[in-house]
Write an enzyme that holds these catalytic residues in place. Structure first.
Site, PDB file in Angstrom:
ATOM      1  N   SER A  94       0.814  -1.212   0.000  1.00 50.02           N
ATOM      2  CA  SER A  94       0.000   0.000   0.000  1.00 50.02           C
ATOM      3  C   SER A  94       0.848   1.263   0.000  1.00 50.02           C
ATOM      4  CB  SER A  94      -0.898  -0.018   1.249  1.00 50.02           C
ATOM      5  OG  SER A  94      -1.327   1.275   1.592  1.00 50.02           O
ATOM      6  N   GLY A  95       0.462   2.221  -0.845  1.00 47.54           N
ATOM      7  CA  GLY A  95       1.098   3.524  -0.808  1.00 47.54           C
ATOM      8  C   GLY A  95       0.762   4.269   0.470  1.00 47.54           C
ATOM      9  N   CYS A 203      -5.696  10.128  -0.929  1.00 48.51           N
ATOM     10  CA  CYS A 203      -6.229   8.807  -0.609  1.00 48.51           C
ATOM     11  C   CYS A 203      -7.632   8.714  -1.194  1.00 48.51           C
ATOM     12  CB  CYS A 203      -6.264   8.621   0.902  1.00 48.51           C
ATOM     13  SG  CYS A 203      -7.302   7.256   1.472  1.00 48.51           S
ATOM     14  N   HIS A 205     -10.232   7.801  -0.112  1.00 47.92           N
ATOM     15  CA  HIS A 205     -11.325   8.072   0.816  1.00 47.92           C
ATOM     16  C   HIS A 205     -11.175   9.436   1.482  1.00 47.92           C
ATOM     17  CE1 HIS A 205     -11.103   3.672   0.331  1.00 47.92           C
ATOM     18  NE2 HIS A 205     -12.377   3.861   0.111  1.00 47.92           N
ATOM     19  N   LEU A 421     -11.437  -3.516  -0.109  1.00 47.53           N
ATOM     20  CA  LEU A 421     -12.184  -3.783   1.126  1.00 47.53           C
ATOM     21  C   LEU A 421     -11.638  -2.846   2.208  1.00 47.53           C
ATOM     22  CD1 LEU A 421     -11.808  -7.638   0.775  1.00 47.53           C
ATOM     23  CD2 LEU A 421     -13.945  -6.385   0.399  1.00 47.53           C
ATOM     24  N   THR A 454      -6.561  -2.632   2.118  1.00 46.51           N
ATOM     25  CA  THR A 454      -5.333  -1.866   1.909  1.00 46.51           C
ATOM     26  C   THR A 454      -4.461  -1.769   3.156  1.00 46.51           C
ATOM     27  OG1 THR A 454      -6.731   0.073   2.284  1.00 46.51           O
ATOM     28  CG2 THR A 454      -6.137  -0.439   0.001  1.00 46.51           C
TER      29      THR A 454
END
EC number: 4.1.3.1
Length: 537
Positions: A94-95, A203, A205, A421, A454
């Site tokens: 994950s970044g 991001c 989100h 997810l 993530t």
């Protein structure tokens, strides 16, 4: 023909045969095999990540055939990678996690992709080197086992394919290619890249996401594929779209983006930027400026152009069914195409005032209305250039996933899909919480062949660290024994004997191989405290 020309032609023919394999049946390339060969060096390099890419392709092909998913999560370190290897088929890098825990500048921060571009490739290398080491360690250990021990000791596949976060590519097309090259060299079987603008990347989100035009992202996908082809690898590329929740786009240059760009329908308003510049000149700041912008947006009555056309046609007396037909007809057309259709096919007399420049932000971005339909539209444009498609979402809603899958598969039957997810969702608040266990497999039936949490590595690390620190502060070694050591023993966690897990036996074997089988300095010889774990307590 010279020998050099003959060699070049032979290599071109080899690449053309390679491209005709089932692996690339869905892949579109806007360049030729000769373009690829001309950009290769004269030394052929075989990359381990190519082996991993082929392995990942085979794995996902089987899941696609069976309607099942491969699910995994973001790994932080070699410990997590070796534990995941026992149960999961792939590893995610994950970044977000790298930004907060592994920036190559050692400066942590949120997921804005403002870390050096080698950050995530370096984390891939960190984990891939660990995979290779534990694979070697296992093979050496098994070489010393009896037939009975071999039969009773399951082989662990430590070489689980790694899929990594390429963010937006960290720059222009050559930056994308250099980043791709790093990922191949470091061991990633695949990467994903999103359609956000590099300088404003967020991001998935977070708010404030700015998209790039469809063609700009297609160019990134083509750049990745070209770099793969130059290196002669079959690694995968996942095209991610953040358009479901995006509110801005850098440009209106691509006709395919026009249906989702908003415009002002109030001709009496001056451009927003003019209003804001004047307010700043008057000394307005902060909340005052925000209130001015909010008021302008409300007064502008922002609409998509198909909506503005529909309202204009209705105002001219068209029936509801005619208006609905117009909307359906122009919903994916450019501005000029939509005007022509409205006038010629539906008899629109007056083109309504609709200005997409007036609401532009001070950075020059256009207002954009995202959503699931928009994500489907973009994903279908990306599909010919990607191996998997991923729509980033605000919530894990199964009905929305079904809509996305149906929209993509209507145009690209059998297209592989990916699903985040995300731990950014509060899963306990969701209506399908009673079906939580089935959620992953329900998505698999829809074609979401690869799914991932993530940040599960980060959160699981945080959870046990917080729990242990709390209890260790209160009860000392009792906390370690009860929360860690005893639990490791109960679940069969091989890090219980951490010297062995770290490869001390393997290192001793190397030393003894050099010294003829005897070493007075063997790490796991008499006196090693780890022998206590073979005794009954």
């Amino acid at each position: 023909m010279s020998s050099e020309r003959a060699q070049f032609a032979s290599e071109v023919a080899e690449v053309e045969r390679w491209w005709k394999s089932p692996r690339f049946a869905r892949v579109n390339r806007p360049y030729t095999a000769a373009d690829v060969v001309s950009k290769r060096g004269t030394i052929k390099i075989n990359y381990p990540s190519d082996v991993q890419g082929k392995k990942l392709w085979k794995l996902l092909s089987e899941h696609a055939k069976n309607g099942t998913p491969s699910h995994t999560y973001g790994a932080l370190d070699p410990v997590q990678v070796t534990k995941m290897a026992k149960y999961l088929e792939t590893v995610y890098v994950s970044g977000w996690q790298s930004s907060s825990t592994a920036s190559s500048s050692n400066e942590p921060g949120p997921d804005l992709a403002d870390y050096p571009s080698n950050t995530v490739p370096n984390k891939v290398e960190h984990l891939f080197m660990a995979q290779l080491f534990h694979d070697r360690k296992q093979r050496e250990a098994r070489s010393r086992m009896s037939d009975a021990e071999l039969a009773n000791t399951p082989v662990i596949d430590y070489l689980r394919p790694i899929v990594a976060d390429a963010d937006t590519g960290h720059g222009g097309l050559t930056a994308v290619m250099k980043l791709t090259k790093m990922f191949v060299e470091k061991g990633a079987a695949g990467i994903h890249i999103e359609d956000q603008a590099p300088g404003t990347k967020k991001c998935g989100h977070m708010a404030g996401k700015v998209l790039v035009p469809i063609q700009e992202h297609i160019n990134r996908l083509v750049a990745i594929r070209l770099q793969y082809d130059i290196m002669g690898v079959e690694n995968l590329v996942v095209a991610r779209t953040d358009s479901e929740a995006a509110t801005l786009i850098t440009s209106n240059i691509d006709d395919r983006d026009h249906p989702f760009i908003q415009g002002s329908t109030n001709p009496s308003l001056p451009p927003l930027n003019n209003v804001m510049v004047e307010a700043e000149a008057q000394g307005k700041t902060g909340d005052q400026l925000q209130a001015i912008e909010d008021g302008w947006i409300k007064a502008a009555n922002l609409q998509l152009f198909p909506q503005a056309l529909a309202q204009a046609l209705a105002n001219e007396g068209a029936s509801r069914s005619t208006v609905e037909k117009l909307v359906a007809r122009v919903s994916r057309l450019s501005w000029s195409q939509a005007v022509a259709v409205a006038q010629k096919e539906f008899g629109l007399k007056q083109v309504p005032y609709w200005n997409w420049d007036a609401p532009r932000t001070r950075e020059g971005y256009y207002r954009y209305q995202g959503g699931t339909e928009c994500a489907i539209h973009r994903a279908n444009a990306f599909a010919p250039y990607a191996d998997l498609l991923w729509m980033e979402t605000k919530k894990p809603i199964l009905a929305q996933a079904k809509e996305f899958a149906a929209g993509v598969h209507a145009v690209h039957p059998g297209q592989w899909l990916a699903y985040n997810l995300s731990p950014s969702f509060n899963w306990k608040l969701l209506p399908q919480r009673q079906d939580m266990q089935a959620y992953v497999w329900e998505l698999g039936k829809l074609g979401f062949v690869w799914q991932f949490i993530t940040l599960a590595g980060l959160h699981s690390n945080a959870y046990i660290s917080d729990l242990f620190a709390q209890n260790f502060a209160k009860t000392g070694m009792k906390a370690y024994v009860e929360l860690v050591q005893s639990r490791e023993r109960e679940i069969g966690c091989d890090v219980l004997t951490h010297q062995k897990w770290s490869g001390a036996d393997y290192a001793d074997s190397l030393i003894k191989t050099v010294t003829g089988g005897v070493s007075s300095t063997a790490a796991m010889g008499a006196g090693v405290t780890e022998s206590q774990f073979t005794s009954k307590l």
